[in-house]
Motif scaffolding. Structure first.
Motif, short mmCIF file in Angstrom:
data_model
loop_
_atom_site.label_atom_id
_atom_site.label_comp_id
_atom_site.label_asym_id
_atom_site.label_seq_id
_atom_site.Cartn_x
_atom_site.Cartn_y
_atom_site.Cartn_z
N ARG A 69 0.68 -1.21 -0.04
CA ARG A 69 -0.06 -0.08 0.04
C ARG A 69 0.83 1.28 0.13
NH1 ARG A 69 -5.40 -0.81 0.79
NH2 ARG A 69 -6.06 -2.81 1.01
N GLU B 286 1.90 2.33 -3.40
CA GLU B 286 0.85 2.90 -4.10
C GLU B 286 0.64 4.28 -3.80
OE1 GLU B 286 -2.61 3.07 -6.73
OE2 GLU B 286 -0.84 2.01 -6.52
N LEU C 199 0.87 7.46 -6.23
CA LEU C 199 -0.43 8.64 -6.34
C LEU C 199 0.44 10.02 -5.91
CD1 LEU C 199 -3.05 6.40 -4.72
CD2 LEU C 199 -3.13 7.17 -7.06
N GLU D 73 -8.78 14.19 -13.21
CA GLU D 73 -7.80 13.44 -12.79
C GLU D 73 -7.15 13.59 -11.28
OE1 GLU D 73 -9.16 12.72 -16.87
OE2 GLU D 73 -8.37 14.51 -15.67
N ALA E 264 -9.60 12.67 -8.93
CA ALA E 264 -9.37 10.97 -8.71
C ALA E 264 -8.10 10.49 -8.11
CB ALA E 264 -9.45 10.45 -10.16
N PHE E 265 -6.89 11.21 -8.19
CA PHE E 265 -5.68 10.72 -7.54
C PHE E 265 -5.83 11.13 -6.07
CE2 PHE E 265 -3.17 11.69 -11.51
CZ PHE E 265 -2.89 10.13 -11.96
N ALA F 184 -8.80 11.20 -4.32
CA ALA F 184 -9.73 10.29 -3.84
C ALA F 184 -9.13 8.70 -3.53
CB ALA F 184 -10.83 9.89 -4.67
N ARG F 185 -7.97 8.37 -4.55
CA ARG F 185 -7.25 7.14 -4.39
C ARG F 185 -6.41 7.25 -3.28
NH1 ARG F 185 -7.30 6.94 -10.36
NH2 ARG F 185 -4.94 6.73 -10.11
N LEU F 186 -5.75 8.43 -3.19
CA LEU F 186 -4.73 8.62 -2.00
C LEU F 186 -5.50 8.45 -0.62
CD1 LEU F 186 -1.58 9.09 -1.44
CD2 LEU F 186 -2.15 11.51 -2.03
N ASP F 187 -6.51 9.02 -0.56
CA ASP F 187 -7.33 9.26 0.48
C ASP F 187 -7.78 7.77 1.12
OD1 ASP F 187 -7.29 11.94 0.96
OD2 ASP F 187 -9.13 12.26 0.30
N GLU F 188 -8.08 6.88 -0.02
CA GLU F 188 -8.44 5.46 0.29
C GLU F 188 -7.42 4.94 0.57
OE1 GLU F 188 -9.77 3.80 -3.45
OE2 GLU F 188 -11.72 5.02 -3.45
N GLN F 189 -6.20 5.05 0.37
CA GLN F 189 -5.03 4.24 0.82
C GLN F 189 -4.69 4.54 2.35
OE1 GLN F 189 -3.49 1.78 -0.67
NE2 GLN F 189 -5.07 2.07 -2.15
#
Length: 123
Positions: A23, A26, A30, A54, A57-58, A60-65
């Motif tokens: 993780r 990732e 990101l 975009e 989106a980056f 949001a994906r960083l927040d998920e990680q």
């Protein structure tokens, strides 16, 4: 420690390190993409990585990680470089088992009140 803080044993924290490393890789990707995209948008108005959508989106994906780490009870102390602490008790003292981006394994700790400056190798 407060009741809502998870305490890890060294073995429990070490068992999470393979997923932490995956993780973390990732997060690093990101983080770099987002930084490059943001710079391009600020300076050029466009980027090969995309536009504002975009970038969102980056983010949001960083927040998920990040949410995965905190959901495990791991404390995030820094994002660049990624610095993680696992709350624990060693020899009756409150400590943080400390993992820094690039570390192959969990090999460090520091007393809770000292932070990174008090970092020592795990016994």
């Amino acid at each position: 420690m407060s009741a809502d803080v998870r305490e890890f044993t060294v073995a429990e924290a070490r068992a999470l390190i393979p997923e932490v490393r995956e993780r973390a890789a990732e997060v690093v990707r990101l983080r770099a993409d987002l930084a490059e995209l943001a710079l391009d948008l600020r300076t050029c108005g466009a980027s090969p990585l995309g536009g504002v959508a975009e970038a969102k989106a980056f983010e949001a994906r960083l927040d998920e990680q990040i949410a995965w780490f905190t959901g495990q009870g791991i404390e995030i102390k820094g994002i660049a470089p990624l610095l993680l602490d696992f709350p624990a008790v060693l020899d009756g003292r409150s400590v943080r088992l400390c993992w820094l981006e690039g570390d192959a394994e969990l090999g460090w700790y520091h007393r809770t009140e000292l932070g990174f400056a008090g970092r020592r190798p795990l016994p």
